[in-house]
Design an enzyme around this catalytic site. Sequence first.
Site, PDB file in Angstrom:
ATOM      1  N   PHE A  39       0.835  -1.062  -0.014  1.00  0.00           N
ATOM      2  CA  PHE A  39       0.108   0.042  -0.102  1.00  0.00           C
ATOM      3  C   PHE A  39       0.798   1.434   0.006  1.00  0.00           C
ATOM      4  O   PHE A  39       0.697   2.164  -0.896  1.00  0.00           O
ATOM      5  CB  PHE A  39      -0.978  -0.007   1.238  1.00  0.00           C
ATOM      6  CG  PHE A  39      -1.738   1.253   1.500  1.00  0.00           C
ATOM      7  CD1 PHE A  39      -2.884   1.583   0.544  1.00  0.00           C
ATOM      8  CD2 PHE A  39      -1.351   2.010   2.282  1.00  0.00           C
ATOM      9  CE1 PHE A  39      -3.391   2.751   0.483  1.00  0.00           C
ATOM     10  CE2 PHE A  39      -2.130   3.398   2.450  1.00  0.00           C
ATOM     11  CZ  PHE A  39      -3.145   3.648   1.542  1.00  0.00           C
ATOM     12  N   HIS A  40       1.881   1.497   1.115  1.00  0.00           N
ATOM     13  CA  HIS A  40       2.648   2.501   1.032  1.00  0.00           C
ATOM     14  C   HIS A  40       3.417   2.707  -0.396  1.00  0.00           C
ATOM     15  O   HIS A  40       3.731   4.092  -0.559  1.00  0.00           O
ATOM     16  CB  HIS A  40       3.620   2.464   2.305  1.00  0.00           C
ATOM     17  CG  HIS A  40       2.852   2.900   3.552  1.00  0.00           C
ATOM     18  ND1 HIS A  40       3.210   3.990   4.332  1.00  0.00           N
ATOM     19  CD2 HIS A  40       1.749   2.414   4.078  1.00  0.00           C
ATOM     20  CE1 HIS A  40       2.284   4.062   5.423  1.00  0.00           C
ATOM     21  NE2 HIS A  40       1.604   3.067   5.052  1.00  0.00           N
ATOM     22  N   ASP A  41       3.840   1.888  -1.012  1.00  0.00           N
ATOM     23  CA  ASP A  41       4.692   1.843  -2.264  1.00  0.00           C
ATOM     24  C   ASP A  41       3.586   2.311  -3.429  1.00  0.00           C
ATOM     25  O   ASP A  41       3.952   3.394  -4.010  1.00  0.00           O
ATOM     26  CB  ASP A  41       5.218   0.562  -2.707  1.00  0.00           C
ATOM     27  CG  ASP A  41       6.109   0.708  -3.982  1.00  0.00           C
ATOM     28  OD1 ASP A  41       6.928   1.960  -3.891  1.00  0.00           O
ATOM     29  OD2 ASP A  41       6.205  -0.059  -4.791  1.00  0.00           O
ATOM     30  N   ASN A  69       6.777   5.123   7.158  1.00  0.00           N
ATOM     31  CA  ASN A  69       7.089   3.841   6.479  1.00  0.00           C
ATOM     32  C   ASN A  69       7.984   3.156   7.615  1.00  0.00           C
ATOM     33  O   ASN A  69       8.587   2.095   7.255  1.00  0.00           O
ATOM     34  CB  ASN A  69       7.836   3.883   5.463  1.00  0.00           C
ATOM     35  CG  ASN A  69       7.208   4.777   4.207  1.00  0.00           C
ATOM     36  OD1 ASN A  69       6.045   4.571   4.333  1.00  0.00           O
ATOM     37  ND2 ASN A  69       7.834   5.608   3.297  1.00  0.00           N
TER      38      ASN A  69
END
Length: 135
Positions: A39-41, A69
């Site tokens: 998700f964060h990527d 992160n």
Amino acid sequence: MVEMDESYLKQALDAQRDIRSGICLRGEIDAALLLRLAFHDAATFCKITKTGGADASIRLPGELQDEANRGLDEAIKWLETIKQKFPKVSRADLYQIAGALAVEAAGGPRVPMRVGRRDSCSPPPPPPPGAPPPP
């Protein structure tokens, strides 16, 4: 997109098996952590500039040190062992394959996905004025 020949697709499927086994059978990595990494990527995508997104830029120092992160380096290190076995598969694909498998491992639906993403060599630019910041 990366060049996808039969050997790329075979390695991507083999990597998928290894990731699934690491999550479900061997308990080597937490599914929630892999989903968070994916998700964060991907959440760095900017609709206005069409930059960022699921490109493995999260592994780069500028992004990985971001407070949001924190802890994702564990998932990146674990997936790096998969990358060593399957060098043709991009890290961007590995991160998203892992995220899709994490959803399944948590009892969610099978997430259909395509492979062929390129790895970024630089972090995405900051969002332009008026755009929402990434998570």
